[in-house]
Write a protein that holds these residues in place. Structure first.
Motif, short mmCIF file in Angstrom:
data_model
loop_
_atom_site.label_atom_id
_atom_site.label_comp_id
_atom_site.label_asym_id
_atom_site.label_seq_id
_atom_site.Cartn_x
_atom_site.Cartn_y
_atom_site.Cartn_z
N ASP A 225 -9.30 7.81 -3.48
CA ASP A 225 -9.29 7.41 -2.08
C ASP A 225 -10.01 6.08 -1.95
O ASP A 225 -10.63 5.60 -2.90
N ARG A 226 -9.92 5.49 -0.76
CA ARG A 226 -10.48 4.14 -0.59
C ARG A 226 -12.00 4.11 -0.75
O ARG A 226 -12.55 3.13 -1.26
N ASP A 248 -12.31 -7.83 -5.58
CA ASP A 248 -11.68 -7.21 -4.42
C ASP A 248 -10.31 -7.83 -4.15
O ASP A 248 -9.32 -7.13 -3.88
N ARG A 252 -6.58 -6.08 -4.21
CA ARG A 252 -5.66 -6.11 -3.08
C ARG A 252 -4.32 -6.73 -3.47
O ARG A 252 -3.28 -6.36 -2.92
N GLU A 270 -3.10 5.53 -0.03
CA GLU A 270 -4.44 4.95 -0.14
C GLU A 270 -4.39 3.56 -0.78
O GLU A 270 -5.08 2.63 -0.35
N ALA A 273 -3.01 1.07 1.74
CA ALA A 273 -4.01 0.74 2.75
C ALA A 273 -5.09 -0.18 2.16
O ALA A 273 -5.53 -1.14 2.82
N PHE A 274 -5.50 0.07 0.92
CA PHE A 274 -6.48 -0.81 0.28
C PHE A 274 -5.90 -2.22 0.18
O PHE A 274 -6.59 -3.22 0.43
N ARG A 276 -3.96 -3.67 2.13
CA ARG A 276 -4.02 -4.31 3.45
C ARG A 276 -5.45 -4.62 3.89
O ARG A 276 -5.68 -5.15 4.99
N GLY A 277 -6.42 -4.26 3.07
CA GLY A 277 -7.82 -4.50 3.41
C GLY A 277 -8.38 -3.49 4.39
O GLY A 277 -9.39 -3.76 5.06
N GLU A 278 -7.78 -2.31 4.46
CA GLU A 278 -8.23 -1.28 5.40
C GLU A 278 -9.23 -0.36 4.71
O GLU A 278 -8.90 0.71 4.21
N TYR A 279 -10.48 -0.78 4.66
CA TYR A 279 -11.54 0.03 4.07
C TYR A 279 -12.87 -0.32 4.68
O TYR A 279 -12.96 -1.28 5.43
#
Length: 279
Positions: A225-226, A248, A252, A270, A273-274, A276-279
Protein backbone atom coordinates in the motif's frame (compact mmCIF):
# COMPACT_ATOMS: atom_id res chain seq x y z
CA UNK A 1 16.68 -36.66 -19.00
CA UNK A 2 13.07 -36.56 -20.17
CA UNK A 3 12.68 -33.18 -21.88
CA UNK A 4 9.31 -32.02 -23.17
CA UNK A 5 10.63 -30.33 -26.30
CA UNK A 6 7.18 -29.34 -27.54
CA UNK A 7 6.42 -27.55 -24.28
CA UNK A 8 9.77 -25.72 -24.41
CA UNK A 9 9.18 -24.66 -28.02
CA UNK A 10 5.68 -23.42 -27.22
CA UNK A 11 7.00 -21.42 -24.27
CA UNK A 12 9.71 -19.77 -26.39
CA UNK A 13 7.54 -19.17 -29.47
CA UNK A 14 5.95 -15.88 -28.30
CA UNK A 15 9.45 -14.40 -28.10
CA UNK A 16 11.20 -16.07 -31.06
CA UNK A 17 8.42 -17.17 -33.40
CA UNK A 18 8.80 -20.38 -35.38
CA UNK A 19 12.57 -20.13 -34.96
CA UNK A 20 12.01 -21.43 -31.43
CA UNK A 21 11.02 -24.82 -32.83
CA UNK A 22 14.14 -25.04 -34.98
CA UNK A 23 16.33 -24.12 -32.01
CA UNK A 24 14.64 -26.64 -29.72
CA UNK A 25 15.31 -29.32 -32.32
CA UNK A 26 19.03 -28.88 -31.63
CA UNK A 27 18.71 -28.63 -27.85
CA UNK A 28 19.46 -32.25 -26.91
CA UNK A 29 22.67 -32.30 -28.93
CA UNK A 30 23.67 -28.89 -27.58
CA UNK A 31 23.17 -30.12 -24.02
CA UNK A 32 25.19 -33.26 -24.70
CA UNK A 33 28.04 -31.17 -26.12
CA UNK A 34 28.11 -28.76 -23.17
CA UNK A 35 27.89 -31.56 -20.61
CA UNK A 36 30.96 -33.14 -22.16
CA UNK A 37 32.86 -29.89 -22.75
CA UNK A 38 32.26 -28.43 -19.27
CA UNK A 39 32.27 -31.76 -17.38
CA UNK A 40 28.76 -31.38 -16.04
CA UNK A 41 26.23 -33.64 -14.40
CA UNK A 42 22.93 -32.28 -15.61
CA UNK A 43 20.03 -31.99 -13.18
CA UNK A 44 16.41 -30.92 -13.36
CA UNK A 45 15.16 -27.97 -15.40
CA UNK A 46 14.38 -24.79 -13.51
CA UNK A 47 11.44 -22.50 -14.13
CA UNK A 48 12.33 -19.79 -16.62
CA UNK A 49 10.62 -17.26 -18.84
CA UNK A 50 10.05 -17.16 -22.59
CA UNK A 51 13.63 -16.47 -23.61
CA UNK A 52 15.72 -19.34 -22.21
CA UNK A 53 15.93 -22.81 -20.76
CA UNK A 54 17.71 -23.31 -17.44
CA UNK A 55 18.99 -26.44 -15.67
CA UNK A 56 20.46 -27.30 -12.32
CA UNK A 57 23.79 -29.03 -12.70
CA UNK A 58 27.04 -29.90 -10.97
CA UNK A 59 30.40 -29.02 -12.46
CA UNK A 60 34.05 -29.16 -11.44
CA UNK A 61 33.52 -26.21 -9.06
CA UNK A 62 30.32 -27.54 -7.52
CA UNK A 63 26.65 -26.63 -7.89
CA UNK A 64 25.88 -24.53 -10.94
CA UNK A 65 23.12 -23.33 -13.25
CA UNK A 66 23.22 -23.89 -17.01
CA UNK A 67 21.30 -21.38 -19.13
CA UNK A 68 20.74 -21.61 -22.89
CA UNK A 69 18.88 -19.28 -25.24
CA UNK A 70 18.22 -18.85 -28.95
CA UNK A 71 19.29 -15.21 -28.42
CA UNK A 72 23.06 -15.55 -28.33
CA UNK A 73 23.48 -11.75 -28.26
CA UNK A 74 21.44 -11.49 -25.04
CA UNK A 75 23.49 -14.27 -23.44
CA UNK A 76 26.73 -12.53 -24.45
CA UNK A 77 25.46 -9.27 -22.96
CA UNK A 78 24.46 -11.03 -19.73
CA UNK A 79 27.90 -12.60 -19.43
CA UNK A 80 29.65 -9.27 -20.01
CA UNK A 81 27.49 -7.42 -17.50
CA UNK A 82 27.76 -10.10 -14.81
CA UNK A 83 31.52 -9.83 -15.16
CA UNK A 84 31.24 -6.05 -14.79
CA UNK A 85 29.36 -6.52 -11.52
CA UNK A 86 31.47 -9.47 -10.33
CA UNK A 87 33.70 -7.58 -7.90
CA UNK A 88 30.62 -6.58 -5.87
CA UNK A 89 29.97 -10.19 -4.90
CA UNK A 90 26.30 -9.42 -5.56
CA UNK A 91 25.87 -11.46 -8.76
CA UNK A 92 26.52 -15.12 -9.59
CA UNK A 93 30.00 -15.86 -10.86
CA UNK A 94 30.31 -16.78 -14.54
CA UNK A 95 32.07 -20.15 -14.69
CA UNK A 96 31.90 -20.86 -18.43
CA UNK A 97 30.35 -19.29 -21.50
CA UNK A 98 29.82 -20.18 -25.14
CA UNK A 99 27.57 -18.96 -27.94
CA UNK A 100 24.04 -18.95 -26.57
CA UNK A 101 25.01 -20.64 -23.30
CA UNK A 102 26.39 -19.71 -19.88
CA UNK A 103 27.30 -21.69 -16.78
CA UNK A 104 26.70 -19.74 -13.58
CA UNK A 105 27.48 -20.32 -9.95
CA UNK A 106 24.43 -21.62 -8.07
CA UNK A 107 23.24 -19.36 -5.25
CA UNK A 108 22.10 -21.01 -2.00
CA UNK A 109 19.50 -21.02 -0.66
CA UNK A 110 18.54 -18.95 -3.70
CA UNK A 111 15.06 -18.00 -2.51
CA UNK A 112 13.46 -15.28 -4.62
CA UNK A 113 13.13 -12.17 -2.47
CA UNK A 114 9.57 -11.72 -3.78
CA UNK A 115 8.72 -15.10 -2.21
CA UNK A 116 10.23 -14.38 1.22
CA UNK A 117 7.77 -14.00 4.11
CA UNK A 118 9.62 -10.87 5.26
CA UNK A 119 11.31 -8.48 2.81
CA UNK A 120 14.89 -7.31 3.31
CA UNK A 121 15.17 -4.25 5.51
CA UNK A 122 15.85 -0.89 3.83
CA UNK A 123 19.34 -0.97 5.36
CA UNK A 124 20.03 -4.43 3.91
CA UNK A 125 18.73 -3.42 0.50
CA UNK A 126 20.75 -0.20 0.58
CA UNK A 127 23.95 -2.16 1.20
CA UNK A 128 23.07 -4.41 -1.74
CA UNK A 129 22.55 -1.43 -4.06
CA UNK A 130 25.70 0.32 -2.87
CA UNK A 131 27.83 -2.76 -3.53
CA UNK A 132 26.26 -3.38 -6.94
CA UNK A 133 26.63 0.21 -8.12
CA UNK A 134 30.19 0.46 -6.87
CA UNK A 135 31.42 -2.33 -9.12
CA UNK A 136 30.62 -1.77 -12.79
CA UNK A 137 31.84 0.78 -15.34
CA UNK A 138 28.92 2.78 -16.78
CA UNK A 139 30.94 3.28 -19.96
CA UNK A 140 30.54 -0.47 -20.57
CA UNK A 141 26.74 -0.31 -20.51
CA UNK A 142 25.03 -1.64 -23.65
CA UNK A 143 22.33 1.04 -23.39
CA UNK A 144 21.46 4.27 -21.60
CA UNK A 145 18.68 4.54 -19.04
CA UNK A 146 16.77 6.87 -21.38
CA UNK A 147 16.67 4.13 -24.03
CA UNK A 148 15.52 1.50 -21.54
CA UNK A 149 12.77 3.78 -20.22
CA UNK A 150 11.49 4.18 -23.79
CA UNK A 151 11.26 0.39 -24.12
CA UNK A 152 9.32 0.15 -20.85
CA UNK A 153 7.01 3.01 -21.86
CA UNK A 154 6.27 1.42 -25.24
CA UNK A 155 5.43 -1.91 -23.61
CA UNK A 156 3.18 -0.31 -20.98
CA UNK A 157 1.42 1.83 -23.60
CA UNK A 158 0.48 -1.32 -25.50
CA UNK A 159 -1.13 -2.58 -22.27
CA UNK A 160 -3.18 0.59 -21.93
CA UNK A 161 -1.17 2.59 -19.37
CA UNK A 162 -1.63 6.38 -19.17
CA UNK A 163 1.96 7.62 -19.07
CA UNK A 164 1.45 11.35 -19.60
CA UNK A 165 2.51 12.16 -16.03
CA UNK A 166 5.36 9.64 -16.16
CA UNK A 167 6.77 11.26 -19.29
CA UNK A 168 6.72 14.74 -17.75
CA UNK A 169 8.52 13.49 -14.64
CA UNK A 170 11.04 11.55 -16.76
CA UNK A 171 11.86 14.68 -18.74
CA UNK A 172 12.30 16.69 -15.52
CA UNK A 173 14.65 14.02 -14.13
CA UNK A 174 16.80 13.87 -17.24
CA UNK A 175 17.02 17.68 -17.34
CA UNK A 176 19.02 17.72 -14.07
CA UNK A 177 22.52 16.18 -14.15
CA UNK A 178 23.19 13.47 -11.57
CA UNK A 179 25.64 10.68 -10.82
CA UNK A 180 25.80 7.91 -13.41
CA UNK A 181 26.43 4.28 -12.49
CA UNK A 182 26.12 0.92 -14.18
CA UNK A 183 22.55 -0.07 -13.32
CA UNK A 184 21.15 -3.56 -13.16
CA UNK A 185 18.13 -2.08 -14.92
CA UNK A 186 15.53 -4.78 -14.12
CA UNK A 187 15.80 -5.16 -10.38
CA UNK A 188 12.29 -6.33 -9.55
CA UNK A 189 12.32 -8.68 -6.58
CA UNK A 190 11.95 -11.74 -8.80
CA UNK A 191 15.48 -10.95 -9.99
CA UNK A 192 16.94 -10.81 -6.47
CA UNK A 193 17.92 -13.98 -4.59
CA UNK A 194 18.65 -14.55 -0.93
CA UNK A 195 22.19 -15.86 -0.74
CA UNK A 196 22.35 -16.79 2.94
CA UNK A 197 25.35 -15.26 4.66
CA UNK A 198 26.37 -13.72 1.37
CA UNK A 199 23.32 -11.47 1.41
CA UNK A 200 21.25 -10.43 -1.59
CA UNK A 201 22.30 -11.48 -5.10
CA UNK A 202 21.01 -10.08 -8.40
CA UNK A 203 20.35 -12.14 -11.53
CA UNK A 204 19.29 -11.42 -15.14
CA UNK A 205 20.55 -7.86 -15.57
CA UNK A 206 19.23 -5.54 -18.27
CA UNK A 207 22.15 -3.24 -17.67
CA UNK A 208 22.16 0.43 -18.56
CA UNK A 209 23.97 3.58 -17.49
CA UNK A 210 22.04 6.09 -15.43
CA UNK A 211 20.76 7.48 -12.15
CA UNK A 212 21.41 5.12 -9.19
CA UNK A 213 17.91 5.87 -7.86
CA UNK A 214 16.38 3.89 -10.72
CA UNK A 215 17.48 0.50 -9.37
CA UNK A 216 15.78 1.30 -6.05
CA UNK A 217 12.25 1.81 -7.38
CA UNK A 218 11.08 -1.82 -7.39
CA UNK A 219 11.91 -2.32 -3.73
CA UNK A 220 9.81 0.75 -2.90
CA UNK A 221 6.89 -0.15 -5.16
CA UNK A 222 6.69 -3.74 -3.89
CA UNK A 223 5.06 -2.28 -0.78
CA UNK A 224 1.45 -3.42 -0.79
CA UNK A 225 0.00 0.00 0.00
CA UNK A 226 1.05 3.62 -0.34
CA UNK A 227 1.96 4.00 3.34
CA UNK A 228 4.40 1.10 3.04
CA UNK A 229 5.77 2.49 -0.23
CA UNK A 230 6.42 5.87 1.39
CA UNK A 231 8.09 4.21 4.38
CA UNK A 232 10.35 2.15 2.13
CA UNK A 233 11.14 5.20 -0.03
CA UNK A 234 12.22 7.35 2.90
CA UNK A 235 14.15 4.67 4.82
CA UNK A 236 15.91 3.32 1.72
CA UNK A 237 16.95 6.79 0.55
CA UNK A 238 18.35 7.56 4.00
CA UNK A 239 20.22 4.26 4.29
CA UNK A 240 21.62 4.38 0.74
CA UNK A 241 22.49 8.07 0.78
CA UNK A 242 20.44 8.80 -2.34
CA UNK A 243 18.23 11.80 -3.08
CA UNK A 244 14.75 11.03 -1.76
CA UNK A 245 13.19 13.53 -4.18
CA UNK A 246 14.73 11.82 -7.20
CA UNK A 247 13.84 8.40 -5.84
CA UNK A 248 10.26 9.53 -5.37
CA UNK A 249 10.12 10.90 -8.92
CA UNK A 250 11.49 7.70 -10.44
CA UNK A 251 8.96 5.70 -8.43
CA UNK A 252 6.18 7.87 -9.83
CA UNK A 253 7.58 7.45 -13.36
CA UNK A 254 7.50 3.67 -13.10
CA UNK A 255 4.48 3.06 -10.84
CA UNK A 256 1.96 3.27 -13.73
CA UNK A 257 4.08 0.73 -15.63
CA UNK A 258 4.00 -1.63 -12.65
CA UNK A 259 0.26 -1.16 -12.31
CA UNK A 260 -0.22 -2.83 -15.71
CA UNK A 261 1.78 -5.91 -14.66
CA UNK A 262 0.58 -6.87 -11.20
CA UNK A 263 -2.29 -9.34 -10.91
CA UNK A 264 -3.55 -8.03 -7.56
CA UNK A 265 -6.12 -5.30 -8.40
CA UNK A 266 -5.70 -3.62 -5.02
CA UNK A 267 -1.93 -3.34 -5.47
CA UNK A 268 -2.45 -2.14 -9.04
CA UNK A 269 -4.73 0.64 -7.79
CA UNK A 270 -2.21 1.59 -5.09
CA UNK A 271 0.56 1.81 -7.70
CA UNK A 272 -1.56 3.96 -9.98
CA UNK A 273 -2.39 6.30 -7.08
CA UNK A 274 1.28 6.53 -6.07
CA UNK A 275 2.13 7.43 -9.66
CA UNK A 276 -0.32 10.33 -9.43
CA UNK A 277 1.38 11.54 -6.25
CA UNK A 278 -1.59 10.66 -4.05
CA UNK A 279 0.11 9.83 -0.74
Amino acid sequence: MNLDLDAIANRLEPRFGRAAHRWVGTLRQRLDDLVEQWELTLGDPLKSGNSSVVFRCVGPLGDAVLKLSPDSYAVREEVDMLRQFASSGRVPAVRESAKGAVLLEAIHPGTLVEKMPQPPSPREYAAFLTDLHGAGDPAAAPRQLADWIDVLFNSATRRGADLSGSKRLRDDLFAVPTDTVLLHGDLHLGNVLHGGGRGLVAIDPMACAGDPCFDAVDYVLEGLDRAEMVRRRDELASAAGIDVGRLDAWCRVTAPIGATYVSNPVHSAELAAFGRGEY
